[in-house]
Motif scaffolding. Structure first.
Motif, PDB file in Angstrom:
ATOM      1  N   SER A  69       3.164   5.332   7.385  1.00  0.00           N
ATOM      2  CA  SER A  69       3.407   5.032   5.974  1.00  0.00           C
ATOM      3  C   SER A  69       2.101   5.259   5.232  1.00  0.00           C
ATOM      4  O   SER A  69       1.082   4.628   5.544  1.00  0.00           O
ATOM      5  CB  SER A  69       3.871   3.581   5.811  1.00  0.00           C
ATOM      6  OG  SER A  69       3.987   3.256   4.430  1.00  0.00           O
ATOM      7  N   SER A  71       0.234   5.409   1.478  1.00  0.00           N
ATOM      8  CA  SER A  71       0.370   5.008   0.071  1.00  0.00           C
ATOM      9  C   SER A  71      -0.962   5.114  -0.654  1.00  0.00           C
ATOM     10  O   SER A  71      -2.029   4.983  -0.041  1.00  0.00           O
ATOM     11  CB  SER A  71       0.903   3.564  -0.022  1.00  0.00           C
ATOM     12  OG  SER A  71       0.012   2.664   0.592  1.00  0.00           O
ATOM     13  N   TRP A  73      -2.876   3.510  -3.971  1.00  0.00           N
ATOM     14  CA  TRP A  73      -2.824   2.368  -4.892  1.00  0.00           C
ATOM     15  C   TRP A  73      -2.618   2.822  -6.339  1.00  0.00           C
ATOM     16  O   TRP A  73      -3.273   3.741  -6.824  1.00  0.00           O
ATOM     17  CB  TRP A  73      -4.112   1.561  -4.767  1.00  0.00           C
ATOM     18  CG  TRP A  73      -4.094   0.254  -5.522  1.00  0.00           C
ATOM     19  CD1 TRP A  73      -3.161  -0.712  -5.448  1.00  0.00           C
ATOM     20  CD2 TRP A  73      -5.080  -0.190  -6.444  1.00  0.00           C
ATOM     21  NE1 TRP A  73      -3.488  -1.764  -6.271  1.00  0.00           N
ATOM     22  CE2 TRP A  73      -4.667  -1.477  -6.902  1.00  0.00           C
ATOM     23  CE3 TRP A  73      -6.279   0.348  -6.938  1.00  0.00           C
ATOM     24  CZ2 TRP A  73      -5.400  -2.219  -7.822  1.00  0.00           C
ATOM     25  CZ3 TRP A  73      -7.005  -0.401  -7.850  1.00  0.00           C
ATOM     26  CH2 TRP A  73      -6.573  -1.659  -8.284  1.00  0.00           C
ATOM     27  N   GLU A  75      -0.265   4.503  -7.530  1.00  0.00           N
ATOM     28  CA  GLU A  75       0.382   5.812  -7.634  1.00  0.00           C
ATOM     29  C   GLU A  75       1.727   5.735  -6.904  1.00  0.00           C
ATOM     30  O   GLU A  75       1.827   6.026  -5.720  1.00  0.00           O
ATOM     31  CB  GLU A  75      -0.499   6.912  -7.019  1.00  0.00           C
ATOM     32  CG  GLU A  75      -1.854   7.094  -7.680  1.00  0.00           C
ATOM     33  CD  GLU A  75      -1.744   7.677  -9.088  1.00  0.00           C
ATOM     34  OE1 GLU A  75      -0.693   8.281  -9.404  1.00  0.00           O
ATOM     35  OE2 GLU A  75      -2.711   7.535  -9.856  1.00  0.00           O
ATOM     36  N   VAL A  76       2.761   5.309  -7.645  1.00  0.00           N
ATOM     37  CA  VAL A  76       4.078   5.078  -7.044  1.00  0.00           C
ATOM     38  C   VAL A  76       4.641   6.338  -6.390  1.00  0.00           C
ATOM     39  O   VAL A  76       5.287   6.281  -5.336  1.00  0.00           O
ATOM     40  CB  VAL A  76       5.064   4.548  -8.104  1.00  0.00           C
ATOM     41  CG1 VAL A  76       6.434   4.301  -7.478  1.00  0.00           C
ATOM     42  CG2 VAL A  76       4.527   3.265  -8.718  1.00  0.00           C
ATOM     43  N   THR A  79       3.674   7.401  -2.400  1.00  0.00           N
ATOM     44  CA  THR A  79       3.963   6.490  -1.291  1.00  0.00           C
ATOM     45  C   THR A  79       5.036   7.152  -0.437  1.00  0.00           C
ATOM     46  O   THR A  79       6.177   7.328  -0.873  1.00  0.00           O
ATOM     47  CB  THR A  79       4.460   5.128  -1.803  1.00  0.00           C
ATOM     48  OG1 THR A  79       3.421   4.510  -2.576  1.00  0.00           O
ATOM     49  CG2 THR A  79       4.813   4.221  -0.626  1.00  0.00           C
ATOM     50  N   LYS A  80       4.657   7.555   0.767  1.00  0.00           N
ATOM     51  CA  LYS A  80       5.567   8.318   1.621  1.00  0.00           C
ATOM     52  C   LYS A  80       5.546   7.813   3.064  1.00  0.00           C
ATOM     53  O   LYS A  80       4.537   7.305   3.545  1.00  0.00           O
ATOM     54  CB  LYS A  80       5.171   9.811   1.625  1.00  0.00           C
ATOM     55  CG  LYS A  80       5.155  10.471   0.250  1.00  0.00           C
ATOM     56  CD  LYS A  80       6.566  10.632  -0.310  1.00  0.00           C
ATOM     57  CE  LYS A  80       6.540  11.321  -1.671  1.00  0.00           C
ATOM     58  NZ  LYS A  80       7.894  11.439  -2.262  1.00  0.00           N
ATOM     59  N   THR A  81       6.681   7.973   3.719  1.00  0.00           N
ATOM     60  CA  THR A  81       6.759   7.744   5.165  1.00  0.00           C
ATOM     61  C   THR A  81       6.882   9.108   5.824  1.00  0.00           C
ATOM     62  O   THR A  81       7.786   9.880   5.511  1.00  0.00           O
ATOM     63  CB  THR A  81       7.972   6.870   5.538  1.00  0.00           C
ATOM     64  OG1 THR A  81       7.843   5.587   4.900  1.00  0.00           O
ATOM     65  CG2 THR A  81       8.048   6.675   7.037  1.00  0.00           C
ATOM     66  N   SER A 109      -7.003   8.209   6.672  1.00  0.00           N
ATOM     67  CA  SER A 109      -7.114   7.656   5.321  1.00  0.00           C
ATOM     68  C   SER A 109      -8.314   8.242   4.591  1.00  0.00           C
ATOM     69  O   SER A 109      -8.231   8.608   3.412  1.00  0.00           O
ATOM     70  CB  SER A 109      -7.234   6.132   5.397  1.00  0.00           C
ATOM     71  OG  SER A 109      -7.452   5.583   4.116  1.00  0.00           O
ATOM     72  N   THR A 126      -4.054   4.113   1.818  1.00  0.00           N
ATOM     73  CA  THR A 126      -3.785   3.245   2.956  1.00  0.00           C
ATOM     74  C   THR A 126      -2.830   3.949   3.912  1.00  0.00           C
ATOM     75  O   THR A 126      -1.797   4.466   3.496  1.00  0.00           O
ATOM     76  CB  THR A 126      -3.148   1.912   2.508  1.00  0.00           C
ATOM     77  OG1 THR A 126      -4.040   1.251   1.594  1.00  0.00           O
ATOM     78  CG2 THR A 126      -2.901   1.000   3.705  1.00  0.00           C
TER      79      THR A 126
END
Length: 217
Positions: A69, A71, A73, A75-76, A79-81, A109, A126
């Protein structure tokens, strides 16, 4: 009466503490060397260097099929799996392909942070490991359940045999073989299961690595 200087006085007064300090230091080094020789002498051939403790031994290295996962911060849309592909890479928006296999979550990261910095000011990335699917070992021969084991944490030799249902009644407990591939080379180590269990050779109960094969003859 003029007192004749003692030619040894300077040595006795000035250098003795240094000699004592040096002697103690040398003794410490000798003791450490002897201790290490005993520790490493107990490992089967082929396992000495590979299984020596390291500072980063606890940090998991990502591999193929691991699920992550990722993501950023605030930044909607970022966010990816993702799953690590067979070529060892993942695909992430703005970055494209990034090498994941062989990297730790922290290193990945940092890599993504550098790449995203070209598009976003001071990104905070993250990486969370959702599933560990890369850590597979193989147990063959005289065990109840032969085949691949997908491990979720660091696992020792005895634990893997237990997960395979234990040995059959026909197993030669004195003749286990651990096959390991590293840098394109195969190493084979013979391990006496009985000596591990009775505590005579606890150091042979090594931590397994992805791709290891245990053969119970």
């Amino acid at each position: 009466m003029t007192e004749t200087p003692d030619p040894n006085a300077r040595w006795q007064c000035g250098d003795t503490p240094q000699v004592k300090t040096m002697t103690k230091s040398m003794q410490s080094w000798v003791k450490a060397a002897v201790l290490l020789s005993f520790v490493f002498a107990g490992f089967p051939p082929g396992l000495r260097a590979q299984d020596a403790p390291t500072a980063s031994a606890e940090e998991y290295v990502l591999g193929v099929e691991d699920k992550l996962s990722v993501s950023v911060w605030k930044e909607v849309d970022l966010t990816k799996t993702v799953s690590v592909r067979p070529d060892g890479k993942i695909t992430f928006p703005l970055v494209g392909d990034a090498q994941a296999a062989g990297r730790t979550a922290k290193q990945l990261s940092e890599d993504l942070t550098r790449s995203l910095s070209k598009f976003i000011k001071e990104p905070v990335v993250t990486v969370v490991i959702e599933e560990i699917n890369n850590f597979k070992v193989f147990v063959l021969g005289e065990v109840t359940l032969q085949g691949a084991l997908t491990l979720r944490r660091r696992t020792r030799l005895l634990e893997a045999i237990a997960l395979a249902g234990g040995m059959t009644q026909y197993a030669d407990k004195s003749n286990l073989v651990l096959i390991r591939y590293e840098d394109g080379k195969e190493s084979r180590s013979r391990i006496d299961y009985r000596k591990v269990v009775n505590g005579e050779r606890p150091e042979w109960n090594v931590f397994l690595r992805p791709g290891d094969t245990i053969i119970v003859n």
